[in-house]
Design a protein around this motif. Structure first.
Motif, PDB file in Angstrom:
ATOM      1  N   ALA A 169      -5.186   7.223 -19.505  1.00 49.50           N
ATOM      2  CA  ALA A 169      -4.040   7.902 -20.114  1.00 49.50           C
ATOM      3  C   ALA A 169      -2.875   6.916 -20.256  1.00 49.50           C
ATOM      4  CB  ALA A 169      -3.631   9.088 -19.251  1.00 49.50           C
ATOM      5  N   GLY A 170      -2.263   6.896 -21.437  1.00 49.44           N
ATOM      6  CA  GLY A 170      -1.108   6.029 -21.659  1.00 49.44           C
ATOM      7  C   GLY A 170      -1.465   4.565 -21.845  1.00 49.44           C
ATOM      8  N   GLU A 171      -2.744   4.275 -22.093  1.00 51.24           N
ATOM      9  CA  GLU A 171      -3.165   2.871 -22.265  1.00 51.24           C
ATOM     10  C   GLU A 171      -3.838   2.653 -23.618  1.00 51.24           C
ATOM     11  OE1 GLU A 171      -4.079   2.524 -17.457  1.00 51.24           O
ATOM     12  OE2 GLU A 171      -5.655   1.967 -18.875  1.00 51.24           O
ATOM     13  N   VAL A 172      -3.879   1.403 -24.020  1.00 57.27           N
ATOM     14  CA  VAL A 172      -4.411   1.040 -25.332  1.00 57.27           C
ATOM     15  C   VAL A 172      -5.356  -0.150 -25.152  1.00 57.27           C
ATOM     16  CG1 VAL A 172      -3.747   0.232 -27.652  1.00 57.27           C
ATOM     17  CG2 VAL A 172      -2.216   1.760 -26.389  1.00 57.27           C
ATOM     18  N   SER A 182      -7.260  -2.802 -11.894  1.00 57.34           N
ATOM     19  CA  SER A 182      -7.461  -3.636 -13.069  1.00 57.34           C
ATOM     20  C   SER A 182      -8.511  -3.005 -13.975  1.00 57.34           C
ATOM     21  CB  SER A 182      -7.941  -5.025 -12.630  1.00 57.34           C
ATOM     22  OG  SER A 182      -8.352  -5.749 -13.769  1.00 57.34           O
ATOM     23  N   ARG A 183      -8.413  -3.248 -15.273  1.00 57.26           N
ATOM     24  CA  ARG A 183      -9.450  -2.799 -16.214  1.00 57.26           C
ATOM     25  C   ARG A 183     -10.476  -3.898 -16.466  1.00 57.26           C
ATOM     26  NH1 ARG A 183      -7.656   0.985 -14.533  1.00 57.26           N
ATOM     27  NH2 ARG A 183      -5.942   2.228 -15.379  1.00 57.26           N
ATOM     28  N   PHE A 184     -10.267  -5.080 -15.876  1.00 51.71           N
ATOM     29  CA  PHE A 184     -11.196  -6.205 -16.088  1.00 51.71           C
ATOM     30  C   PHE A 184     -12.060  -6.430 -14.861  1.00 51.71           C
ATOM     31  CE2 PHE A 184      -7.323  -7.706 -18.473  1.00 51.71           C
ATOM     32  CZ  PHE A 184      -7.876  -7.733 -19.744  1.00 51.71           C
ATOM     33  N   SER A 185     -13.337  -6.741 -15.092  1.00 56.69           N
ATOM     34  CA  SER A 185     -14.178  -7.178 -13.962  1.00 56.69           C
ATOM     35  C   SER A 185     -15.268  -8.125 -14.460  1.00 56.69           C
ATOM     36  CB  SER A 185     -14.792  -5.978 -13.250  1.00 56.69           C
ATOM     37  OG  SER A 185     -15.563  -5.217 -14.157  1.00 56.69           O
ATOM     38  N   VAL A 186     -15.730  -8.953 -13.535  1.00 51.26           N
ATOM     39  CA  VAL A 186     -16.869  -9.840 -13.804  1.00 51.26           C
ATOM     40  C   VAL A 186     -17.900  -9.535 -12.728  1.00 51.26           C
ATOM     41  CG1 VAL A 186     -17.682 -12.248 -13.843  1.00 51.26           C
ATOM     42  CG2 VAL A 186     -15.470 -11.669 -14.849  1.00 51.26           C
ATOM     43  N   ASN A 187     -19.061  -9.032 -13.132  1.00 51.58           N
ATOM     44  CA  ASN A 187     -20.118  -8.625 -12.179  1.00 51.58           C
ATOM     45  C   ASN A 187     -19.550  -7.749 -11.065  1.00 51.58           C
ATOM     46  OD1 ASN A 187     -22.009 -10.179 -13.591  1.00 51.58           O
ATOM     47  ND2 ASN A 187     -21.378 -12.028 -12.488  1.00 51.58           N
ATOM     48  N   GLY A 201       0.995  -7.995 -18.007  1.00 53.94           N
ATOM     49  CA  GLY A 201       0.690  -6.758 -18.741  1.00 53.94           C
ATOM     50  C   GLY A 201       0.058  -7.000 -20.092  1.00 53.94           C
ATOM     51  N   THR A 202      -0.462  -8.217 -20.323  1.00 51.21           N
ATOM     52  CA  THR A 202      -0.986  -8.540 -21.652  1.00 51.21           C
ATOM     53  C   THR A 202      -2.397  -9.149 -21.622  1.00 51.21           C
ATOM     54  OG1 THR A 202       0.241 -10.619 -21.545  1.00 51.21           O
ATOM     55  CG2 THR A 202       1.259  -8.811 -22.784  1.00 51.21           C
ATOM     56  N   SER A 203      -2.610 -10.174 -20.790  1.00 54.84           N
ATOM     57  CA  SER A 203      -3.945 -10.828 -20.654  1.00 54.84           C
ATOM     58  C   SER A 203      -4.650 -11.026 -21.994  1.00 54.84           C
ATOM     59  CB  SER A 203      -4.844 -10.015 -19.717  1.00 54.84           C
ATOM     60  OG  SER A 203      -4.360 -10.091 -18.404  1.00 54.84           O
ATOM     61  N   THR A 204      -4.092 -11.900 -22.796  1.00 54.32           N
ATOM     62  CA  THR A 204      -4.618 -12.040 -24.159  1.00 54.32           C
ATOM     63  C   THR A 204      -5.682 -13.128 -24.326  1.00 54.32           C
ATOM     64  OG1 THR A 204      -2.829 -13.550 -24.768  1.00 54.32           O
ATOM     65  CG2 THR A 204      -2.443 -11.190 -25.133  1.00 54.32           C
ATOM     66  N   PHE A 205      -6.003 -13.870 -23.253  1.00 55.65           N
ATOM     67  CA  PHE A 205      -7.076 -14.864 -23.376  1.00 55.65           C
ATOM     68  C   PHE A 205      -8.431 -14.175 -23.224  1.00 55.65           C
ATOM     69  CE2 PHE A 205      -4.082 -18.436 -21.589  1.00 55.65           C
ATOM     70  CZ  PHE A 205      -3.413 -18.479 -22.805  1.00 55.65           C
ATOM     71  N   SER A 206      -8.608 -13.105 -23.986  1.00 54.31           N
ATOM     72  CA  SER A 206      -9.804 -12.276 -23.913  1.00 54.31           C
ATOM     73  C   SER A 206     -10.038 -11.649 -25.283  1.00 54.31           C
ATOM     74  CB  SER A 206      -9.577 -11.164 -22.875  1.00 54.31           C
ATOM     75  OG  SER A 206     -10.711 -10.329 -22.794  1.00 54.31           O
ATOM     76  N   VAL A 257      -6.606  -4.489 -22.183  1.00 57.22           N
ATOM     77  CA  VAL A 257      -6.021  -3.141 -22.061  1.00 57.22           C
ATOM     78  C   VAL A 257      -4.553  -3.314 -21.681  1.00 57.22           C
ATOM     79  CG1 VAL A 257      -6.062  -0.937 -20.827  1.00 57.22           C
ATOM     80  CG2 VAL A 257      -8.218  -2.088 -21.414  1.00 57.22           C
ATOM     81  N   VAL A 258      -3.675  -2.642 -22.445  1.00 53.62           N
ATOM     82  CA  VAL A 258      -2.232  -2.727 -22.187  1.00 53.62           C
ATOM     83  C   VAL A 258      -1.644  -1.314 -22.091  1.00 53.62           C
ATOM     84  CG1 VAL A 258      -2.049  -4.945 -23.415  1.00 53.62           C
ATOM     85  CG2 VAL A 258      -1.601  -2.834 -24.659  1.00 53.62           C
ATOM     86  N   HIS A 259      -0.474  -1.200 -21.495  1.00 51.40           N
ATOM     87  CA  HIS A 259       0.215   0.091 -21.483  1.00 51.40           C
ATOM     88  C   HIS A 259       0.715   0.401 -22.887  1.00 51.40           C
ATOM     89  CE1 HIS A 259       0.611  -1.376 -17.283  1.00 51.40           C
ATOM     90  NE2 HIS A 259       0.281  -0.138 -17.018  1.00 51.40           N
ATOM     91  N   ASP A 260       0.796   1.688 -23.220  1.00 53.31           N
ATOM     92  CA  ASP A 260       1.260   2.029 -24.578  1.00 53.31           C
ATOM     93  C   ASP A 260       2.705   1.581 -24.825  1.00 53.31           C
ATOM     94  OD1 ASP A 260       2.363   3.951 -22.894  1.00 53.31           O
ATOM     95  OD2 ASP A 260       1.782   5.677 -24.133  1.00 53.31           O
ATOM     96  N   VAL A 261       3.484   1.448 -23.753  1.00 52.50           N
ATOM     97  CA  VAL A 261       4.871   0.994 -23.928  1.00 52.50           C
ATOM     98  C   VAL A 261       4.942  -0.521 -24.117  1.00 52.50           C
ATOM     99  CG1 VAL A 261       5.940   2.920 -22.704  1.00 52.50           C
ATOM    100  CG2 VAL A 261       5.196   0.900 -21.393  1.00 52.50           C
TER     101      VAL A 261
END
Ligand code: NAD
Ligand code: AHE
Ligand code: ZN
Ligand code: ZN
Length: 375
Positions: A32-35, A129-134, A143-148, A152-156
């Motif tokens: 909820a509230g994420e993109v 976190s929304r990221f995982s490896v194994n 709040g951005t993590s764009t080297f991917s 997933v970011v907050h809607d704001v």
């Protein structure tokens, strides 16, 4: 893919200063509230190198760095109304919710809604976190993590932009260029006829020069320890160049002598606390204002004689150039489309996400302003 975990490539920083590793990363669906955003292009900013280098007190590892990017919304979580799948967006490390104490103050572009979570590498709702490896969680960054390929970011923390804008260029409007322009236009509010000094002629310093030129500054003095910077700097509006290495006297004294008592505005765009002091002390008595833009390493502190402030010099700082992210990034994109601001000119290199370590190497060479990676 909506509602499902996506497995994609991302550059993971497992430890400070160790080369990033391209991993198969699982990206959870937005809550909820994420993109969830498909990142198409991401540039590198000096702040990524700073955190990777272990200099950021908020730096957590393992993490996915990156905060200057553009992409397309893949899916949205419950309750997200401002964007929908297919929208072209720029992630915004400085959020804008419009409702918190900061947003409502009218005095700042800082937003308090998700900052507590973004500072510790997780999402606000469940502090995970929304990221995982194994199965191993990987921290978010800014709040951005764009080297991917997906994040997933907050809607704001996402600005919807004109789909006509080339994403491989406007990704730069996620950090460095707005920071420099806004430092001049919003934070210092430089007036026509002003004398301006800029310490550090990387992307941020050059954007300060461009901002000062459009504000009608009469002299724009660029200061850098790398004399090769001057040729490029002229194209962005720098009118004079000083290399501190060419002088015996402290650089603040050199500038005071050059300007009949000091500059009206100075900008520190390096992240070096002794240069920050020089930038304040080269300001004119009575009114000179110095803006700190550079990010200094953990443990570093600024100092000067209080008399410098007693006699009217003003010390300020700026984050994202004082721009309100979600409302003003789309406006900056339009200004770019109307050719009122430069963007292309800051891009000196283009590589792929897989070549990210080479891109970090390039950042430390004098010839690189921004390197844009295609994912
Ligand atoms: P960059 O590395 O491209 O540019 C820095 C420049 O400073 C280089 O040209 C370098 O030669 C010069 N320099 C280094 N030491 C110097 C010295 N002692 N005297 C004079 N010049 C010197 O970096 P960038 O991407 O333009 O970022 C600049 C700074 O701004 C970084 O600290 C970055 O973290 C920070 N930043 C802050 C914000 C913000 O919102 N406040 C946003 C973006 C970047
Ligand atoms: N995490 C560091 C501070 C880093 C910092 O100051 N970041 C800037 C943006 S730099 C972009 O290249 C910023 O926006 N700061 C305000 C904020 O809310 O983070 C530390 O020292 O803890
Ligand atoms: Zn940045
Ligand atoms: Zn807010």
């Amino acid at each position: 893919t909506q509602g499902q975990v996506i497995t994609c490539k991302a550059a993971v920083a497992w430890e400070p200063n160790k080369p990033l590793v391209i991993e198969d990363v699982q990206v959870a669906p937005p809550q909820a509230g994420e993109v969830r955003v498909k990142i198409l292009y991401t540039a590198l900013c000096h702040t990524d190198a700073y955190t990777w280098g272990g200099k950021d007190p908020e730096g957590l590892f393992p993490c996915i760095l990156g905060h200057e990017a553009a992409g397309i919304v893949e899916s949205v979580g419950e309750g997200v109304t401002e964007v929908q799948p297919g929208d072209h967006v720029i992630p915004c490390y400085q959020a804008e919710c419009g409702e918190c104490k900061f947003c409502k103050s009218g005095k700042t572009n800082l937003c308090g809604k998700v900052r507590a979570a973004t500072g510790v590498g997780v999402m606000m709702s469940d502090r995970k976190s929304r990221f995982s490896v194994n199965g191993k969680p990987i921290y978010h960054f800014m709040g951005t993590s764009t080297f991917s390929q997906y994040t997933v970011v907050h809607d704001v923390s996402v600005a919807k932009i004109d789909p006509k804008a080339p994403l491989e260029k406007v990704c730069l409007l996620g950090c460095g260029v707005p920071t420099g322009l806004g430092a001049v236009w919003n934070t210092a509010k430089v007036e026509a006829g002003s004398i301006v000094a800029i310490f550090g002629l990387g992307t941020v310093g050059l954007a300060v020069a461009e901002g000062a030129k459009t504000a009608g500054a009469s002299r724009i003095i660029g200061i850098d320890i790398d004399s090769k910077k001057f040729d490029t700097a002229k194209k962005f509006g720098v009118t004079e160049f000083v290399n501190p290495k060419d002088h015996e006297k402290p650089i603040q004294q050199v500038l005071v002598d050059l300007t009949d008592g000091g500059v009206d505005y100075s900008f520190e765009c390096i992240g070096n606390v002794s240069v920050m002091r020089a930038a304040l002390e080269c300001c004119h008595k009575g009114w000179g204002t110095s803006v700190i833009v550079g990010v200094a390493a953990s443990g570093q502190e600024i100092s000067t004689r209080p008399f410098q402030l007693v006699t009217g010099r003003v010390w300020k700082g700026t984050a994202f150039g004082g721009f309100k992210s979600r409302s003003q990034v789309p406006w900056l994109v339009e200004k770019y489309l109307k050719k009122e601001i430069k963007v292309d000119e800051y891009i000196t290199h283009t590589l792929t996400l897989g070549e990210i370590n080479k891109a970090f190497d390039l950042m430390h060479e004098g010839g690189c302003l921004r390197c844009v990676l295609s994912t």
